[in-house]
Write a protein that holds these residues in place. Sequence first.
Motif, PDB file in Angstrom:
ATOM      1  N   VAL A  94       0.812  -1.218   0.000  1.00  0.00           N
ATOM      2  CA  VAL A  94       0.000   0.000   0.000  1.00  0.00           C
ATOM      3  C   VAL A  94       0.846   1.268   0.000  1.00  0.00           C
ATOM      4  N   ARG A  98      -0.275   5.300  -1.932  1.00  0.00           N
ATOM      5  CA  ARG A  98      -0.966   5.866  -0.767  1.00  0.00           C
ATOM      6  C   ARG A  98      -2.059   6.857  -1.155  1.00  0.00           C
ATOM      7  N   LYS A 100      -4.656   9.176  -3.829  1.00  0.00           N
ATOM      8  CA  LYS A 100      -5.535   9.030  -4.987  1.00  0.00           C
ATOM      9  C   LYS A 100      -4.764   9.333  -6.272  1.00  0.00           C
ATOM     10  N   ASN A 117      -4.712   3.489  -6.907  1.00  0.00           N
ATOM     11  CA  ASN A 117      -5.560   4.001  -5.835  1.00  0.00           C
ATOM     12  C   ASN A 117      -6.594   4.922  -6.481  1.00  0.00           C
ATOM     13  N   ARG A 121     -10.566   2.955  -2.933  1.00  0.00           N
ATOM     14  CA  ARG A 121      -9.892   1.701  -2.607  1.00  0.00           C
ATOM     15  C   ARG A 121      -8.810   1.417  -3.641  1.00  0.00           C
ATOM     16  N   LEU A 122      -7.998   0.408  -3.351  1.00  0.00           N
ATOM     17  CA  LEU A 122      -6.974  -0.027  -4.294  1.00  0.00           C
ATOM     18  C   LEU A 122      -7.577  -1.051  -5.250  1.00  0.00           C
TER      19      LEU A 122
END
Length: 421
Positions: A94, A98, A100, A117, A121-122
């Motif tokens: 992640v 991190r 957007k 991202n 959510r991812l």
Amino acid sequence: MLLSLPAVPSLIAAPLLPATRPLRAGPLASSHTVDEEQQQRSELHALLKSLEPYAEQPLEDATTLPPAAYTSTALFEREVETIFRPGWLCVGHVCQVREKGDYVTLDLLGELLLLVNDGTRLRVLSRVCTHRWAPVVGEGRGTCKAFTCPFHFWSFRLDGSCIKAPLMDDSTAFDAIEHPLHEYRSEVVDGFVYVNLDGAAPPLSSQLAGMSQRLVSWRPDEMESYIELTYDCPFNWKIVVETFMECYHHLGAHEATFEPNFPARLSWTEDARPAWTVGHAKPRPGREVSAFEAGLPRFPHLETEAERQAFALYNVFPSQLLHAMPDRVLWFRLQPLSAERTVVTTFCLVPPGTMQMEDFEATRDEQRELMDKINREDIAVNEMQQVGARSGAVRPGKLNSKLEKALWQLNAFVARAVCAH
């Protein structure tokens, strides 16, 4: 058959996707004659028969897999279809995405992946345009608001939905909403992003619950990326996993690096769980503190003495490798390209705030040099092992039932998968 590229004579810690060596491993149209295909099927059948006993081989009788298991293109293709595509493969962390719009690309087993991202959510998307199949974004990482294919300027939102398809209003029965980028099934567990290419695997988080409990004090979802090194390796993916998971080779390959602090004789492996296993090494008596000195801050929430002295080697089957220590966590991402070629990327994750250290750059350079030295010590012997596997004189070798237990576990995992059908 799958693309089988020649072994690489030298190793790199360089950009992941050199233009002259595309990292592709996917099905291609076969140019084999009927006789050649029949011979390959016959050889694969014989190899699978030789692998069947490994599924239930007693630990005290443990041996290496047959040498052909590391050189056979037909077996590699079967591993792709029975192990990699149906399984969960770790593709990122992640900390790489991190914010957007952050994205990272990765080519894996012929699939052009896009970890992004989208602000909520991812996701793991295909970066292949749904119009005429050109990639909508180049290789690497970055931040953007949308993805636009350079071929005909079709555009896609961060969630993969199609925003615009120029001049397609002249085409009958076209609706942009019906043409999103393909999304692969994915899960985030302990900060690591996993993808399931065939979309049919059982949920992963419950399978890794025991491992998650072991790692909770490290707070892995908060870690920051510190170092990243990539190597194009001329050997089979199983060799990478085997070497990572046993400390027996500290005696030879790491005589001057690991063995003085973490001697082979003080290592052991726990019983495997269905989805993962873990091995350990103890510091040499008298070096319990100095063995971990690397100039890095320790993870602040380690509570037990076992955590503060951890040298834990995890394998999430088939190919995620994770090395947890008190001040850093190393994880290895494998991209198997052929029976005798694997791209390995090593990441070093550290506690939040490490990059704000006063001597951050000097410490990072020192650690990068040490990581590269240790990786190349492994690579040197792994290259020799792959060459040896091609010899007609070699047979399965006897394993040390204590120090190489993890190899016995991997052998059983592979045998059960490839021999299941």
